[in-house]
Design an enzyme around this catalytic site. Sequence first.
Site, PDB file in Angstrom:
ATOM      1  N   ALA A   1     -24.070 -72.442  -7.379  1.00 41.71           N
ATOM      2  CA  ALA A   1     -24.934 -72.075  -6.558  1.00 41.71           C
ATOM      3  C   ALA A   1     -24.404 -70.832  -5.964  1.00 41.71           C
ATOM      4  O   ALA A   1     -23.358 -70.415  -5.870  1.00 41.71           O
ATOM      5  CB  ALA A   1     -24.946 -73.262  -5.298  1.00 41.71           C
ATOM      6  N   CYS A   2     -25.418 -69.951  -5.425  1.00 48.87           N
ATOM      7  CA  CYS A   2     -24.635 -68.621  -4.767  1.00 48.87           C
ATOM      8  C   CYS A   2     -25.696 -68.237  -3.595  1.00 48.87           C
ATOM      9  O   CYS A   2     -26.815 -68.521  -3.585  1.00 48.87           O
ATOM     10  CB  CYS A   2     -25.046 -67.495  -5.973  1.00 48.87           C
ATOM     11  SG  CYS A   2     -24.599 -65.839  -5.298  1.00 48.87           S
ATOM     12  N   VAL A   3     -25.087 -68.149  -2.574  1.00 51.57           N
ATOM     13  CA  VAL A   3     -25.595 -67.893  -1.186  1.00 51.57           C
ATOM     14  C   VAL A   3     -25.271 -66.456  -0.652  1.00 51.57           C
ATOM     15  O   VAL A   3     -23.951 -66.187  -0.877  1.00 51.57           O
ATOM     16  CB  VAL A   3     -25.308 -68.980  -0.431  1.00 51.57           C
ATOM     17  CG1 VAL A   3     -25.863 -70.226  -0.999  1.00 51.57           C
ATOM     18  CG2 VAL A   3     -23.870 -69.486  -0.070  1.00 51.57           C
TER      19      VAL A   3
END
Length: 118
Positions: A96-98
Amino acid sequence: MNKTIERFETGPRMSRIVKHNGTIYLCGQVCKDATQGIKEQTESMLEKVDTLLEQAGSDKEHILSATIYIKDMQDFAAMNEVWDNWIPEGHAPARACVEASMARDILLVEISVVAAEK
């Protein structure tokens, strides 16, 4: 079943590495030199991940999941370019990349990793 939890480089707030039942958890990793750009910060951050995984008895081929925190999504493509060159083909983890505020304003990227022992 082994329920022992091993903690390495433990301080008052966190351990750099925690191992439990063959799973390795790394604390959030940032670059060594925050004065550099996104590519250099990402490379440096991933070098630290390599070192910690080796210390814990694993490597990047055994990463189960990674959560990447990026200060500005405009840097997403440049960060991914470094990531794509680092992660071995066929061994991409769940990821995931936030976009997130960083603990220090100069930081551009941070990663949290969970891996299996070799």
